[in-house]
Motif scaffolding. Sequence first.
Motif, PDB file in Angstrom:
ATOM      1  N   TYR A  36     -17.550   5.284 -43.471  1.00  0.00           N
ATOM      2  CA  TYR A  36     -17.205   4.995 -42.093  1.00  0.00           C
ATOM      3  C   TYR A  36     -16.304   3.762 -42.053  1.00  0.00           C
ATOM      4  N   ALA A  45     -16.498   4.859 -37.295  1.00  0.00           N
ATOM      5  CA  ALA A  45     -16.016   6.231 -37.167  1.00  0.00           C
ATOM      6  C   ALA A  45     -15.892   6.829 -38.563  1.00  0.00           C
TER       7      ALA A  45
ATOM      8  N   ASP B   1     -12.371  14.793 -26.860  1.00  0.00           N
ATOM      9  CA  ASP B   1     -12.932  13.790 -27.748  1.00  0.00           C
ATOM     10  C   ASP B   1     -14.406  13.551 -27.411  1.00  0.00           C
ATOM     11  N   VAL B   2     -15.191  13.373 -28.459  1.00  0.00           N
ATOM     12  CA  VAL B   2     -16.592  13.008 -28.272  1.00  0.00           C
ATOM     13  C   VAL B   2     -16.660  11.622 -27.665  1.00  0.00           C
ATOM     14  N   LYS B   3     -17.532  11.487 -26.684  1.00  0.00           N
ATOM     15  CA  LYS B   3     -17.670  10.170 -26.098  1.00  0.00           C
ATOM     16  C   LYS B   3     -19.140   9.779 -26.069  1.00  0.00           C
ATOM     17  N   GLN B  25     -24.230  10.562 -24.150  1.00  0.00           N
ATOM     18  CA  GLN B  25     -23.193  11.299 -24.872  1.00  0.00           C
ATOM     19  C   GLN B  25     -22.834  12.558 -24.100  1.00  0.00           C
ATOM     20  N   HIS B  29     -24.806  17.055 -27.986  1.00  0.00           N
ATOM     21  CA  HIS B  29     -25.355  16.880 -29.327  1.00  0.00           C
ATOM     22  C   HIS B  29     -26.878  16.853 -29.292  1.00  0.00           C
ATOM     23  N   ALA B  92     -25.558   6.354 -31.528  1.00  0.00           N
ATOM     24  CA  ALA B  92     -24.734   7.405 -32.109  1.00  0.00           C
ATOM     25  C   ALA B  92     -25.328   8.761 -31.752  1.00  0.00           C
ATOM     26  N   SER B  93     -24.486   9.791 -31.820  1.00  0.00           N
ATOM     27  CA  SER B  93     -24.978  11.152 -31.618  1.00  0.00           C
ATOM     28  C   SER B  93     -24.344  12.070 -32.648  1.00  0.00           C
ATOM     29  N   GLY B  94     -24.941  13.253 -32.824  1.00  0.00           N
ATOM     30  CA  GLY B  94     -24.405  14.217 -33.778  1.00  0.00           C
ATOM     31  C   GLY B  94     -25.058  15.565 -33.591  1.00  0.00           C
ATOM     32  N   GLU B 100     -22.277  14.211 -39.530  1.00  0.00           N
ATOM     33  CA  GLU B 100     -21.341  13.252 -38.952  1.00  0.00           C
ATOM     34  C   GLU B 100     -21.939  12.651 -37.699  1.00  0.00           C
ATOM     35  N   PHE B 102     -21.300  10.129 -34.354  1.00  0.00           N
ATOM     36  CA  PHE B 102     -20.283   9.571 -33.461  1.00  0.00           C
ATOM     37  C   PHE B 102     -20.904   8.375 -32.758  1.00  0.00           C
TER      38      PHE B 102
END
Lengths: 112, 112
Positions: A36, A45, B1-3, B25, B29, B92-94, B100, B102
């Motif tokens: 990352y 990221a 885009d992921v936010k 998010q 996710h 973070a989320s995924g 991965e 985000f």
Amino acid sequence: QQQVKQSPQSLIVQKGGISIINCAYENTAFDYFPWYQQFPGKGPALLIAIRPDVSEKKEGRFTISFNKSAKQFSLHIMDSQPGDSATYFCAASTRGYQKVTFGTGTKLQVIP
Amino acid sequence: DVKVTQSSRYLVKRTGEKVFLECVQDMDHENMFWYRQDPGLGLRLIYFSYDVKMKEKGDIPEGYSVSREKKERFSLILESASTNQTSMYLCASGRLRNTEAFFGQGTRLTVV
């Protein structure tokens, strides 16, 4: 207990040089190794990732080298640019399990 | 885009206060995570959740709790803030079975 050890803590490289960051892990169940990139004031990221069935993965100027027997992996940044100045984290996780273990981070500064 | 959006960039709280850090998010996710980031220690997982109302302890859950009442929202709660909880907190989320993560931009919490 640090399951992923990262070095160096900081790194200064001249523009055009090669930046190398190393990581070592202990848990042989790890099978996914992402890197990352984090710029100041931003969250990390995903930059590039590798699975242990290959020894190298390249994306543009960024390459991961993986040595399964030594339980080590490294990030190489070729032709380093000032825009690459950031903190880099290596990480490891187990397939199908979302918990990711991060290294302690390397602050890279690329000077003109 | 992921936010991934964290409700506050900076927070200052007093010792003993109950503190809520909110994260939302927008990519549907399944997984959400709370990390704290400290210099020289990297990112350490506090709690994560793989579904609504489900949670699992990470590496450093002591002094923290979490709540996930809706899929898109994951809250971190400091029941009685202490000065050693002064840190950068990252949400973070995924996706489930996709490693991965985000990240949001982080909340810098200072406990005085």
